[in-house]
Design a protein around this motif. Structure first.
Motif, short mmCIF file in Angstrom:
data_model
loop_
_atom_site.label_atom_id
_atom_site.label_comp_id
_atom_site.label_asym_id
_atom_site.label_seq_id
_atom_site.Cartn_x
_atom_site.Cartn_y
_atom_site.Cartn_z
N SER A 112 0.83 -1.21 0.00
CA SER A 112 0.00 0.00 0.00
C SER A 112 0.86 1.25 0.00
N ALA A 113 1.96 1.22 0.77
CA ALA A 113 2.85 2.37 0.84
C ALA A 113 3.53 2.61 -0.50
N ARG A 114 3.98 1.54 -1.16
CA ARG A 114 4.61 1.69 -2.47
C ARG A 114 3.62 2.21 -3.49
N ARG A 115 2.42 1.71 -3.44
CA ARG A 115 1.37 2.15 -4.37
C ARG A 115 1.08 3.64 -4.18
N SER A 116 0.97 4.06 -2.93
CA SER A 116 0.72 5.48 -2.64
C SER A 116 1.88 6.34 -3.10
N GLN A 117 3.12 5.83 -2.92
CA GLN A 117 4.30 6.57 -3.35
C GLN A 117 4.27 6.79 -4.86
N ILE A 118 3.93 5.76 -5.60
CA ILE A 118 3.90 5.87 -7.07
C ILE A 118 2.81 6.85 -7.50
N ILE A 119 1.65 6.79 -6.86
CA ILE A 119 0.59 7.73 -7.17
C ILE A 119 1.04 9.15 -6.89
N GLY A 120 1.72 9.36 -5.75
CA GLY A 120 2.22 10.68 -5.42
C GLY A 120 3.23 11.18 -6.44
N CYS A 121 4.09 10.30 -6.92
CA CYS A 121 5.07 10.69 -7.93
C CYS A 121 4.38 10.99 -9.26
N ALA A 122 3.34 10.26 -9.56
CA ALA A 122 2.58 10.52 -10.79
C ALA A 122 1.93 11.90 -10.71
N ILE A 123 1.37 12.25 -9.55
CA ILE A 123 0.76 13.57 -9.36
C ILE A 123 1.80 14.67 -9.55
N ALA A 124 2.95 14.50 -8.92
CA ALA A 124 4.01 15.52 -9.04
C ALA A 124 4.48 15.66 -10.48
N THR A 125 4.61 14.54 -11.17
CA THR A 125 5.06 14.57 -12.57
C THR A 125 4.04 15.28 -13.46
N ALA A 179 4.44 13.04 -18.75
CA ALA A 179 4.28 12.09 -17.64
C ALA A 179 4.29 10.66 -18.15
N SER A 180 5.43 10.23 -18.66
CA SER A 180 5.58 8.85 -19.10
C SER A 180 5.77 7.94 -17.90
N LEU A 181 5.53 6.64 -18.08
CA LEU A 181 5.78 5.70 -16.99
C LEU A 181 7.25 5.73 -16.59
N ALA A 182 8.14 5.89 -17.57
CA ALA A 182 9.57 5.93 -17.28
C ALA A 182 9.91 7.12 -16.38
N GLU A 183 9.31 8.28 -16.65
CA GLU A 183 9.58 9.47 -15.84
C GLU A 183 9.00 9.32 -14.44
N ILE A 184 7.81 8.77 -14.36
CA ILE A 184 7.19 8.55 -13.04
C ILE A 184 8.04 7.57 -12.23
N ALA A 185 8.50 6.51 -12.89
CA ALA A 185 9.34 5.52 -12.22
C ALA A 185 10.65 6.15 -11.74
N ARG A 186 11.24 6.99 -12.58
CA ARG A 186 12.50 7.66 -12.20
C ARG A 186 12.31 8.48 -10.94
N ARG A 187 11.21 9.22 -10.87
CA ARG A 187 10.97 10.06 -9.70
C ARG A 187 10.68 9.22 -8.46
N ALA A 188 10.08 8.05 -8.68
CA ALA A 188 9.80 7.15 -7.56
C ALA A 188 11.01 6.32 -7.18
N GLN A 189 12.06 6.44 -7.98
CA GLN A 189 13.31 5.69 -7.77
C GLN A 189 13.08 4.18 -7.80
N VAL A 190 12.26 3.78 -8.78
CA VAL A 190 12.02 2.36 -9.02
C VAL A 190 12.10 2.14 -10.53
N SER A 191 12.09 0.89 -10.94
CA SER A 191 12.08 0.60 -12.37
C SER A 191 10.67 0.73 -12.92
N LYS A 192 10.56 0.86 -14.23
CA LYS A 192 9.25 0.89 -14.88
C LYS A 192 8.49 -0.40 -14.60
#
Length: 206
Positions: free
Chosen positions: A15-28, A37-50
């Protein structure tokens, strides 16, 4: 979410990881817009892989839909808190609008992200994916508050549906203005809107 099964709730970590990704998507979305706001850019900001993003969300469309749901859910919770504390129809209408506009003013990035999604995301036929079809539940909710005030004789006679459309339009306009114009005075706008609404719903002498 790929890690969920029908009979198993997500773990705290999931749940925490999911919320983090949503938050990074919002910021992007807020900072670089829908096209950036590509998946690659969102992943980069979340510091995870696509691949990690796609583990928690089926696709970019799924992620963006969850962003809209997340923002609307949080806004709805803020509004419901105000409504629960109101004892009259007038207080409920005032609380609804003030809570809504306050959320807009304090969550600009969230609002900007949703605007980017709803004005750009498309269905396969080219139509807007988030264009309301049938009854708009947000509008219907506010319309019911107006009807409740009429039923209790606290409000006067007016067309509740048309007035709800106009007032909701004013709220949406505030969201757009706040995004487009950083100098937009939301507090003053809120006060003026409250005055207009009070005059519109007030019982008039025959």
């Amino acid at each position: 979410m790929r890690s969920e099964s029908p009979d198993k709730a997500p773990t705290f970590t999931e749940s925490a990881r999911r919320s983090q990704i949503i938050g990074c998507a919002i910021a992007t979305l807020s900072e670089v817009g829908y096209s950036g706001a590509s998946l690659a850019e969102i992943a980069r900001r979340a510091q995870v892989s696509k691949g990690v993003v796609l583990y928690y969300f089926d696709s970019k469309d799924d992620l963006l839909q969850q962003v809209v749901i997340d923002v609307y859910t949080r806004a709805g919770e803020a509004i419901e808190t105000r409504l629960a504390a109101a004892s009259t129809a007038g207080a409920k209408v005032t609380g609804y609008l003030e809570a809504n506009l306050q959320f807009v003013g304090t969550h600009t990035a969230d609002v900007r992200a949703v605007v980017e999604i709803v004005t750009n995301a498309r269905r396969p036929d080219g139509g807007l994916k988030f264009s309301p079809e049938g009854e708009d539940p947000v509008l219907a909710h506010f319309e019911q508050l107006l009807r409740d005030g009429q039923a209790s004789n606290e409000f006067g006679s007016f067309d509740a549906h048309n007035l709800a459309v106009m007032i909701r339009g004013a709220v949406d306009t505030a969201s757009g203005r706040l995004i487009a114009d950083p100098s937009f005075d939301l507090e003053s706008y809120t006060r003026e809107l409250m005055t207009v609404v009070e005059l519109a719903v007030h019982r008039r002498s025959p």
